[in-house]
Write a protein that holds these residues in place. Structure first.
Motif, mmCIF file in Angstrom:
data_model
loop_
_atom_site.group_PDB
_atom_site.id
_atom_site.type_symbol
_atom_site.label_atom_id
_atom_site.label_comp_id
_atom_site.label_asym_id
_atom_site.label_seq_id
_atom_site.Cartn_x
_atom_site.Cartn_y
_atom_site.Cartn_z
ATOM 1 N N ASP A 8 0.860 -1.089 0.104
ATOM 2 C CA ASP A 8 0.031 0.043 -0.006
ATOM 3 C C ASP A 8 0.890 1.284 -0.062
ATOM 4 O OD1 ASP A 8 -2.153 -1.556 0.351
ATOM 5 O OD2 ASP A 8 -2.620 -1.301 2.320
ATOM 6 N N GLY A 9 0.543 2.143 -0.934
ATOM 7 C CA GLY A 9 1.555 3.431 -1.122
ATOM 8 C C GLY A 9 2.421 3.162 -1.921
ATOM 9 N N SER A 10 2.751 2.134 -2.654
ATOM 10 C CA SER A 10 3.821 2.248 -3.731
ATOM 11 C C SER A 10 3.198 2.505 -4.869
ATOM 12 C CB SER A 10 4.468 0.667 -3.296
ATOM 13 O OG SER A 10 3.575 -0.175 -3.777
ATOM 14 N N PRO A 11 3.997 2.782 -5.755
ATOM 15 C CA PRO A 11 3.496 3.124 -7.395
ATOM 16 C C PRO A 11 3.329 1.643 -7.922
ATOM 17 C CG PRO A 11 5.632 4.159 -7.029
ATOM 18 C CD PRO A 11 5.589 3.369 -5.743
ATOM 19 N N ALA A 86 -8.884 11.694 2.502
ATOM 20 C CA ALA A 86 -7.661 12.199 2.872
ATOM 21 C C ALA A 86 -6.766 13.202 2.076
ATOM 22 C CB ALA A 86 -6.547 10.974 3.131
ATOM 23 N N VAL A 87 -6.919 13.112 0.698
ATOM 24 C CA VAL A 87 -6.410 14.074 0.107
ATOM 25 C C VAL A 87 -6.916 15.560 0.263
ATOM 26 C CG1 VAL A 87 -6.477 15.075 -2.464
ATOM 27 C CG2 VAL A 87 -5.730 12.593 -1.877
ATOM 28 N N ALA A 150 6.713 19.942 3.532
ATOM 29 C CA ALA A 150 5.235 19.924 3.430
ATOM 30 C C ALA A 150 4.625 18.926 2.444
ATOM 31 C CB ALA A 150 4.635 21.385 2.622
ATOM 32 N N ALA A 151 5.439 18.522 1.501
ATOM 33 C CA ALA A 151 5.029 17.403 0.685
ATOM 34 C C ALA A 151 5.030 16.279 1.367
ATOM 35 C CB ALA A 151 5.887 17.263 -0.518
ATOM 36 N N ALA A 152 6.224 15.818 1.949
ATOM 37 C CA ALA A 152 6.153 14.630 2.811
ATOM 38 C C ALA A 152 4.901 14.600 3.762
ATOM 39 C CB ALA A 152 7.570 14.551 3.593
ATOM 40 N N ALA A 153 4.575 15.727 4.561
ATOM 41 C CA ALA A 153 3.468 15.663 5.259
ATOM 42 C C ALA A 153 2.208 15.286 4.655
ATOM 43 C CB ALA A 153 3.456 16.883 6.099
ATOM 44 N N PHE A 154 2.049 15.762 3.476
ATOM 45 C CA PHE A 154 0.639 15.502 2.801
ATOM 46 C C PHE A 154 0.652 14.123 2.427
ATOM 47 C CE2 PHE A 154 -0.991 14.838 -1.647
ATOM 48 C CZ PHE A 154 -2.133 15.428 -1.222
ATOM 49 N N TYR A 155 1.825 13.608 1.477
ATOM 50 C CA TYR A 155 1.827 12.074 1.315
ATOM 51 C C TYR A 155 1.821 11.137 2.118
ATOM 52 C CZ TYR A 155 2.365 13.884 -3.561
ATOM 53 O OH TYR A 155 1.821 14.475 -4.567
ATOM 54 N N ARG A 156 2.351 11.749 3.466
ATOM 55 C CA ARG A 156 2.307 10.516 4.553
ATOM 56 C C ARG A 156 0.913 10.647 5.099
ATOM 57 N NH1 ARG A 156 5.013 13.551 7.900
ATOM 58 N NH2 ARG A 156 7.118 12.891 7.171
ATOM 59 N N ALA A 157 0.027 11.840 4.906
ATOM 60 C CA ALA A 157 -1.362 11.668 5.677
ATOM 61 C C ALA A 157 -2.082 11.106 4.582
ATOM 62 C CB ALA A 157 -1.860 13.139 5.587
ATOM 63 N N VAL A 158 -1.867 11.059 3.305
ATOM 64 C CA VAL A 158 -2.683 10.228 2.270
ATOM 65 C C VAL A 158 -2.481 8.824 2.019
ATOM 66 C CG1 VAL A 158 -3.247 10.231 -0.352
ATOM 67 C CG2 VAL A 158 -2.976 12.419 1.012
ATOM 68 N N PHE A 159 -1.135 8.423 2.107
ATOM 69 C CA PHE A 159 -0.660 6.952 1.882
ATOM 70 C C PHE A 159 0.122 6.543 3.255
ATOM 71 C CE2 PHE A 159 -0.552 8.749 -2.575
ATOM 72 C CZ PHE A 159 -1.939 8.083 -3.221
ATOM 73 N N MET A 175 14.361 10.432 0.245
ATOM 74 C CA MET A 175 13.573 9.159 -0.193
ATOM 75 C C MET A 175 12.423 8.825 0.621
ATOM 76 S SD MET A 175 16.765 6.641 -0.922
ATOM 77 C CE MET A 175 16.930 6.277 0.494
ATOM 78 N N VAL A 176 11.283 8.365 -0.241
ATOM 79 C CA VAL A 176 9.946 7.776 0.011
ATOM 80 C C VAL A 176 10.009 6.195 0.142
ATOM 81 C CG1 VAL A 176 8.907 10.033 0.155
ATOM 82 C CG2 VAL A 176 8.877 8.722 -1.655
ATOM 83 N N LYS A 177 9.002 5.740 0.886
ATOM 84 C CA LYS A 177 8.754 4.431 0.947
ATOM 85 C C LYS A 177 7.647 4.203 1.511
ATOM 86 C CE LYS A 177 11.465 3.946 5.225
ATOM 87 N NZ LYS A 177 12.462 3.227 6.222
ATOM 88 N N PRO A 178 7.066 3.012 1.549
ATOM 89 C CA PRO A 178 5.610 2.610 2.187
ATOM 90 C C PRO A 178 5.880 2.360 3.630
ATOM 91 C CG PRO A 178 6.035 1.102 0.242
ATOM 92 C CD PRO A 178 7.545 1.914 0.470
ATOM 93 N N ALA A 179 4.852 2.726 4.325
ATOM 94 C CA ALA A 179 4.825 2.683 5.824
ATOM 95 C C ALA A 179 5.418 1.116 6.391
ATOM 96 C CB ALA A 179 3.412 2.897 6.288
#
Length: 264
Positions: A8-11, A86-87, A150-159, A175-179
């Motif tokens: 979940d959350g990955s491309p 969430a978006v 801000a982007a990291a916080a947004f996508y954390r809240a969404v995914f 870098m970003v990764k799934p929870a």
């Protein structure tokens, strides 16, 4: 690293909107060896790019009124309606409301608070791309944004994304990764748009990276085929050699010849 064992959350999907799908298909066939199979009326003509019989992207015709030619990255969600909520709650917008795609799954298109388009896919019968990370396929994603935090916080809240900082000479790369995933499962990066060396970038954007056997040769083919090299090939220790490009219709993407994994 991307994998088809989608968390979940990955491309898990990628598609191209272009004013000339036949012309774009010819360009990417010459660049990556892709074949394009148009879809039927039941999917509005939405087609598939395939490599060796495996689906590596989708594609469709879009008019100038519908938006510019662009690649859109989709991220896996187990509950598309909750993702849309969430978006909205996190300052983004829903560009296309959640909809069923036959029994294949559900999709929606969003914009983040900086106005960057992205999408989400809730799998049904269709889990996503058949292959990633191999030559000719999606291997990384990157967001150029005016505010990384801000982007990291947004996508954390969404995914639920988590971040990992990778040091390099002169700074760090976010870098970003799934929870809950290890750093090795990072699938993308968040980069300050002010750090983008490409002069024609005036708006933030997501860009897909495609793995290639020879970055320099691929960049040369981009120009020969009517595209544009936006950033000539550059090397980064431990990462590989990459270039940024746009197809003949303006869709932006990047190519990379990744450095061998340690011990490989």
């Amino acid at each position: 690293m991307l994998s088809t064992d989608y968390r979940d959350g990955s491309p898990n999907w990628l598609d191209l909107g272009t004013p000339d799908i036949d012309g774009a298909a010819g360009f990417y066939r010459g660049l990556f060896g892709w074949d394009y199979e148009p879809g039927g009326q039941e999917v509005g003509g939405y087609g598939m790019f395939r490599l060796g019989g495996k689906t590596v992207a989708g594609g469709m015709t879009v008019t100038p009124e519908q938006g510019p030619s662009a690649w859109t990255v989709y991220f896996r969600t187990p509950d598309l309606d909750a993702t849309a909520a969430a978006v909205r709650e996190s300052g983004g917008a829903v560009a296309f409301e959640p909809m069923d795609v036959l029994d294949l799954g559900r999709m929606a298109v969003f914009t983040d608070p900086a106005g960057v388009a992205f999408a989400a896919w809730q799998p049904g019968r269709h889990k996503g791309l058949d292959e990633v990370t191999a030559v000719g396929t999606l291997c990384w994603t990157e967001l150029y944004t005016p505010d990384v935090a801000a982007a990291a916080a947004f996508y954390r809240a969404v995914f639920g994304w988590e971040v990992a900082e990778m040091p390099f000479e002169g700074g760090t790369y976010t870098m970003v990764k799934p929870a809950g995933a290890p750093d090795e499962e990072a699938f993308g990066g968040l980069v300050p748009i002010a750090a983008d060396p490409v002069e024609d970038t005036e708006r933030p954007y997501w860009t897909p990276y495609f793995e290639v056997a020879d970055c320099d040769a691929t960049a040369a083919r981009v120009e020969e085929s009517g595209g544009k090299v936006r950033l000539t090939p550059v090397s980064m220790d431990g990462v590989g050699r990459f270039a940024k490009a746009a197809d003949p219709f303006g869709a932006r993407f990047a190519v990379i010849t990744s450095a061998p994994a340690p011990g490989a």
